[in-house]
Write a protein that holds these residues in place. Structure first.
Motif, mmCIF file in Angstrom:
data_model
loop_
_atom_site.group_PDB
_atom_site.id
_atom_site.type_symbol
_atom_site.label_atom_id
_atom_site.label_comp_id
_atom_site.label_asym_id
_atom_site.label_seq_id
_atom_site.Cartn_x
_atom_site.Cartn_y
_atom_site.Cartn_z
ATOM 1 N N ASP A 223 74.051 65.412 93.609
ATOM 2 C CA ASP A 223 75.310 64.975 93.034
ATOM 3 C C ASP A 223 76.127 66.191 92.618
ATOM 4 O O ASP A 223 75.591 67.297 92.455
ATOM 5 C CB ASP A 223 75.066 64.068 91.823
ATOM 6 C CG ASP A 223 76.172 63.033 91.630
ATOM 7 O OD1 ASP A 223 77.284 63.260 92.156
ATOM 8 O OD2 ASP A 223 75.917 62.016 90.978
ATOM 9 N N LYS B 143 75.855 61.881 84.290
ATOM 10 C CA LYS B 143 75.106 61.688 85.527
ATOM 11 C C LYS B 143 73.605 61.816 85.283
ATOM 12 O O LYS B 143 72.801 61.053 85.834
ATOM 13 C CB LYS B 143 75.579 62.691 86.578
ATOM 14 C CG LYS B 143 77.003 62.450 87.066
ATOM 15 C CD LYS B 143 77.440 63.526 88.048
ATOM 16 C CE LYS B 143 78.878 63.296 88.508
ATOM 17 N NZ LYS B 143 79.015 62.108 89.364
ATOM 18 N N TYR C 114 72.019 69.197 91.119
ATOM 19 C CA TYR C 114 73.364 68.979 90.588
ATOM 20 C C TYR C 114 74.173 70.253 90.813
ATOM 21 O O TYR C 114 73.795 71.332 90.377
ATOM 22 C CB TYR C 114 73.318 68.624 89.103
ATOM 23 C CG TYR C 114 72.856 67.213 88.850
ATOM 24 C CD1 TYR C 114 73.752 66.153 88.890
ATOM 25 C CD2 TYR C 114 71.515 66.931 88.600
ATOM 26 C CE1 TYR C 114 73.333 64.847 88.674
ATOM 27 C CE2 TYR C 114 71.075 65.630 88.382
ATOM 28 C CZ TYR C 114 71.991 64.603 88.425
ATOM 29 O OH TYR C 114 71.574 63.306 88.216
#
Length: 255
Positions: free
Chosen positions: A214, A225, A192
Motif C-alpha cells: 500500500d 492503513k 508501505y
C-alpha cells in the motif's frame, strides 16, 4: 507472539524468548499486548550535504519525509538519523495500537562487527560476545513476529533495507509460484511506501511476492492503513496461521 519450535537461536537461547523479554511493551494493557510487530526501514537519511558540494547551503539538506523530522531526528554531528524516526514511529504504534512494535536495534543482539568491538574491550574474566549477521537477525525476528512491516520513504537511504527485503521474502517462501508447502502467511507481511518515494525494485515487489502492499502520503494516513491491517490480522486464528518454519520437508516431493 509466535512461540513455536524453530531453529532460530542466539547464544543457545530461542529468539522467541529473547523477543518476549526485550521487545518494548505498549504503555497500556489490552488483549493485544502480545501482538508483536517487526518494523524495518532505512536507518540513515539522505543528506544533500554529503551528496553535493553546496548542499550545506540549503535551508535543510534533508528531503521532506512523512516520518523524518529534521528538528528531532538529526545527530549532534548533523547526520540524519532515520533510526530515530523509526523508533518514534514504533512508539506511536505501541501507544495507538497496543502492540509490541520494535526495530532490530531494540533487541540486544550485536552484529559480528559490534561483537568484535565489544570483545576487544572486554576484560579477561568476561565471556566472549557472539555476533549475528543483520540479515539473520531480521529473518529470525520476522519469523517470530505476528506482523512484519517494511517502510520505504523518500527521505531514507534504502540500500540496506531493500537488500534485506528480498532476502526475507525469499526466505519465507513468499515468491509467487514457490512450490514450498510451508511459508509465512503473506497477509502478515506488508510493504508501505511513501507515495513520493520512487524505486522500480520496490514498485515491482508486489508482482513477485505474495504480500500486502500500500501507499501513504501522511503519517496519519499510514496509521489508518496500519490499523485496518492489524484489525484484519487479529480477527484470524493466529494459532493456526502463524507457523513459519517447522522441522521437516518444506517442499512437496517431485512427481
Amino acid at each position: 507472539m509466535f512461540d513455536g519450535q524453530t531453529t532460530f537461536r542466539y547464544g543457545g537461547r530461542p529468539i522467541a524468548d529473547i523477543l518476549a523479554e526485550q521487545a518494548p511493551e505498549p504503555p497500556r494493557f489490552s488483549r493485544q499486548n502480545d501482538f508483536t510487530v517487526y518494523v524495518m526501514g532505512p536507518y540513515t537519511a539522505f543528506s544533500a550535504a554529503y551528496a553535493y558540494d553546496d548542499g550545506d547551503r540549503l535551508a535543510t539538506p534533508f528531503q521532506q519525509d512523512p516520518l523524518f523530522d529534521p528538528d528531532r531526528h538529526v545527530t549532534e554531528s548533523g547526520r540524519g538519523d532515520m533510526e530515530r524516526s523509526l523508533r518514534d514511529f514504533c512508539a506511536e504504534l505501541r501507544d495507538r495500537h497496543s502492540c509490541r512494535a520494535f526495530i532490530a536495534s531494540d533487541i540486544g543482539i550485536p552484529t559480528y562487527r559490534q561483537a568484535r568491538e565489544l570483545n576487544e574491550r572486554r576484560d579477561d574474566d568476561e565471556p566472549e560476545v557472539q555476533g549475528m549477521a543483520p540479515l539473520d537477525q531480521s529473518i529470525a525476528f520476522a519469523a517470530h513476529s505476528d506482523a512484519v512491516l517494511f517502510l520505504f520513504t523518500q527521505g531514507g537511504l534504502t540500500t540496506g533495507v531493500g537488500t534485506e527485503t528480498g532476502g526475507i521474502l525469499g526466505e519465507f517462501h513468499l515468491r509467487r509460484g514457490n512450490p514450498a508447502t510451508t511459508h509465512k502467511p503473506g497477509q502478515r507481511v506488508a510493504i508501505y511506501q511513501d507515495a513520493e518515494f520512487g524505486s522500480a525494485t520496490v514498485d515491482e515487489l508486489p508482482y513477485g511476492f505474495d504480500v500486502r502492499y500500500d501507499e501513504f502520503r501522511r503519517r496519519e494516513d499510514l496509521h489508518d492503513k496500519v490499523r485496518n491491517w492489524f484489525d484484519a490480522l487479529t480477527r484470524e486464528a493466529r494459532d493456526t496461521d502463524l507457523p513459519v518454519f517447522v522441522p521437516g520437508e518444506t517442499y512437496a516431493p517431485e512427481e
